[in-house]
Enzyme design. Structure first.
Site, PDB file in Angstrom:
ATOM      1  CD  GLU A   1      -1.599  -2.475   1.483  1.00 25.55           C
ATOM      2  OE1 GLU A   1      -0.457  -2.620   1.984  1.00 25.55           O
ATOM      3  OE2 GLU A   1      -2.368  -3.424   1.277  1.00 25.55           O
TER       4      GLU A   1
ATOM      5  CG  HIS B   1     -11.165  -7.958   6.787  1.00 26.05           C
ATOM      6  ND1 HIS B   1     -10.452  -8.758   7.642  1.00 26.05           N
ATOM      7  CD2 HIS B   1     -10.586  -8.100   5.566  1.00 26.05           C
ATOM      8  CE1 HIS B   1      -9.494  -9.383   6.965  1.00 26.05           C
ATOM      9  NE2 HIS B   1      -9.540  -9.000   5.707  1.00 26.05           N
TER      10      HIS B   1
END
Lengths: 421, 339
Positions: free
Chosen positions: B60, B129
């Site tokens: 990322e 998540h």
């Protein structure tokens, strides 16, 4: 638990895990020791074709590309095509950087600057590389590549105005000294968060390829900051997308007080590129001709679609990290003199003398001329304001450029600052 | 107008901007050939090619770093973080670089990057998540932070974000990707967007400006400030308890539409702030501070907030953690109990 018994019934001592803490080339009071550095003769390294595979650069990644020998003669396949005038230009730029650094360092010691960083001993890297690149190529430097600005013709007065945050500072007093930005010269804004520019340079190069343009990017990090995740990200992205970029590591041996051995893992930095399938070379960073030749080669590779090159410049940080540290506190004084690859200015001067294209008198006249020019530039810079007394940019200007258009909450805060003044 | 889910509306926004501007590209993990794990980039690879629907390594920080360089070189990268929870490896590039580049370079350089990230819980995603990290980004000067609550807003806001010259963090509450959600597991998957008015989305290009809140329900008793999934939970709570609340969907957290917020609280004199994110130093704290600064003399009750608890998001206790209709109704009743 018992150890395995050998044939004679003797129990061998058990091997145990050990925590290895790397040692420095020297610490205060010690004799500097660079004996572990293998320095091959100049001219030994072969020059591969532009389409070389990473695997075939292994010898260059573990070896050292040198052009100038100890007598100042140029030798071998990497000799660049540089005219005597270009060599003199290179020498002039390096001496100009040195004169600038000396002046600014002294001004910091006199309290005229808050901070300064010299690049003494590493001038050849930025100067030769800038001369080898095209003006449209984008530079993503660290704070120790001021030489790029001199080659690209940045006004020294403007650089000084930035360093003292006066009304002439193009960065409007927002950055500490030496964190230059110069869009007109395709010189990217320097960050204090180390190595962030590395993956940004790869992205810039990817965009250049995306648009079908032939400009390339070049980025620099130091030996210490190769440890940052950004460097690994950049190498992976560069290799994955075959981005037209030159990724440089300036191995100047020291990351403030921490030796390069804390990031090199006992091998060369260039060798790290091989694992990413990047053609990788290690060059004598104090050899102006070798740095120039390697950069021309890497730039041509990028421009012709052969993708990135990973380059380690072996050099030495002759001064402190910045004005905020005293190197005598963490390494032997005089270690720079023990550096086996010498001083880049002296080596190019020696080469020009040998060619009969330079003289001691010309050299000392040039040094005097540049010192006088820098002194003049300083006098002019402070006519635009000084750090302590100003004039600076208006205080309210700090609210500008946070966003392209100022949102309401910043308008309100700016109004409050205005009321306080 | 076409019935669209939030996923389809986001896909349509990407398609519209990519069709108009060759410098717009999407990039991220699994966004290219596969079309994204939530399908937001479906079909873009086939339509625009591998270089404009760009699959990336799982890094990322590298994705955002590269996007910044692309943005400096004239492109408009739309980065997808596969989950908002995965944004942290990129946080130095976002906070130290993307957010501050224009300012630190005296306006010389900027990067018009959008970072899209599916956020929020209610999907049995556990602690990696389910997070709602918007408060981290609203605290950073130089970023705009947006969170839509429905397909119509998602498309218009995303187009504005992509066309904006400043970086935008665009959070997409994944619990409502395929339908509104009213705050209890029994409603899971029960209702789609096709029967919701905001599920009607124009196929063509349109913008919703960043920094403009949406007054979803006019009311006089109390102002409810919320965004994302909690808009629907709050709406259901208000309907269930029959309180005449003024319900404001902020849509854009920074810039904040303080004028709309202040006008409402000045009128109702009461305020409840609701978000899914953890409580301490959450965005709600900022909202409450702004409201009391702007509306102190109009307030008739302490400002209430209903948030996630200050724990990592629990897998087994999702509905005890999630700010429920019941907790919202209790907060509304507490604030109305003051005279």
């Amino acid at each position: 638990m018992t150890g395995q018994q050998g044939p004679a019934g003797v129990i061998p001592p058990r091997r145990k895990s050990k925590l290895h803490v790397p040692a420095a080339s020297s610490r205060p009071g010690q004799v500097p020791d660079f004996s572990q550095l293998h320095i091959p003769p100049a001219g030994d390294a072969s020059k591969p074709g532009l389409d070389v595979a990473a695997l075939d650069t292994a010898a260059l990644a573990h070896g050292l590309i040198r052009v100038l020998d100890d007598d100042g003669a140029a030798t071998g396949e990497w000799q660049p095509d540089l005219s005597p005038q270009q060599l003199r230009d290179g020498l002039r730029h390096m001496l100009h950087v040195r004169a600038y650094d000396d002046r600014m360092f002294r001004m910091q010691r006199q309290g005229k600057l808050s901070f300064y960083m010299k690049c003494s001993g590493e001038e050849a890297v930025a100067v030769a590389q800038a001369m080898a690149l095209e003006s449209g190529d984008m530079l993503f430097p660290t704070y120790r590549q001021q030489g790029l600005l001199f080659v690209r013709g940045r006004s020294v007065v403007d650089m000084m105005c930035h360093c003292i945050s006066n009304a002439g500072d193009n960065l409007k007093g927002r950055q500490m000294p030496v964190f230059y930005s110069w869009k007109e010269g395709n010189f990217f804004s320097i960050s204090g968060n180390l190595a962030t520019q590395y993956s940004q340079a790869v992205g810039w190069a990817m965009a250049s390829a995306y648009k079908g343009e032939d400009h390339i990017a070049a980025a620099w990090v130091g030996d210490g900051s190769t440890a940052e995740a950004d460097v690994h990200n950049a190498m992976l992205f560069a290799a994955t997308y075959k981005a037209p970029v030159i990724l440089n590591v300036v191995n100047n041996q020291w990351a403030i007080s921490t030796p390069q051995s804390f990031a090199s893992t006992g091998t060369t930095f260039a060798a790290r590129g091989l694992g990413f399938n990047l053609p990788s070379v290690r060059v004598d960073g104090n050899d102006f001709l070798a740095v120039y030749a390697v950069t021309r080669w890497a730039a041509e590779r990028a421009r012709q679609g052969f993708g990135p090159t990973f380059v380690e410049h072996l050099s030495y940080r002759a001064a402190g990290h910045s004005t905020s540290d005293n190197p005598d506190g963490y390494r032997a004084s005089g270690e720079a003199e023990a550096w086996p690859l010498g001083d880049p200015v002296q080596r190019l001067k020696q080469h020009l003398l040998r060619l009969g294209e330079w003289s001691e008198q010309q050299h000392s006249e040039l040094e005097q001329e540049l010192a006088a020019a820098v002194a003049r530039d300083w006098k002019e810079a402070i006519t635009h304001g000084t750090l302590e007394e100003g004039p600076h940019w208006p205080v309210e200007s700090m609210f500008e450029d946070v966003f392209k258009e100022m949102p309401e909450h910043l308008v309100r805060q700016r109004r409050k600052v205005g009321e306080q003044l | 107008m076409t019935a669209m889910t939030m996923v389809q509306a986001i896909n349509s926004a990407l398609d519209c901007t990519m069709a108009r501007d060759p410098n717009v590209l999407v990039m991220g993990e699994d966004v290219g050939f596969f079309g994204g794990v939530f399908r937001c980039t479906e079909g873009l690879y086939e339509k625009y090619g591998a270089h404009r629907a760009l699959d990336t390594p799982i890094a990322e920080g590298g994705i955002v770093g590269a996007a910044i360089g692309m943005g400096v070189n004239g492109l408009r990268p739309v980065v997808e973080m596969q989950f908002a929870d995965y944004i942290y490896p990129a946080i130095d590039q976002i906070i130290s670089e993307l957010a501050r580049l224009r300012h630190r370079s005296g306006g010389e350089f900027w990067a018009p990057v959008v970072v899209r990230a599916p956020c929020g819980g209610g999907i049995r995603g556990g602690q990696t998540h389910s997070q709602s990290p918007e408060g981290i980004f609203t605290h950073v000067c130089g970023l705009k932070t947006v969170m839509p609550s429905n397909p119509y807003d998602a498309k218009g806001l995303l187009i504005s974000a992509i066309e904006d010259d400043d970086p935008v963090i665009f959070f997409e509450p994944k619990r409502i990707y395929n339908g509104p959600f009213y705050g209890h597991d029994s409603s899971t998957g029960a209702v789609g967007w096709s029967s919701h008015p905001a599920g009607e989305v124009p196929e063509e290009h349109y913008r919703i400006p960043l920094g403009k809140a949406n007054v979803l329900r006019a009311g006089s008793a109390v102002t409810v400030l919320t965004y994302g999934t909690m808009v629907h939970v709050a709406q259901a709570a208000v309907e269930a308890c029959g309180i005449d609340a003024e319900l404001i969907d902020l849509r854009s957290l920074l810039p904040l539409d303080l004028d709309t917020v202040a006008a409402s609280v000045s009128k109702t004199g009461r305020c409840v702030v609701i978000h899914e994110a953890t409580r301490t130093s959450g965005y709600g704290a900022e909202l409450i501070a702004e409201v009391q600064e702007e509306c102190f003399w109009h307030l008739r009750a302490p400002i209430e907030r209903v948030t996630g608890w200050d724990t990592p998001y629990p897998h087994a206790f999702e509905w005890e953690y999630f700010p429920s209709q019941r907790r919202i109704i209790e907060a509304l009743e507490r604030t109305l109990a003051f005279d």
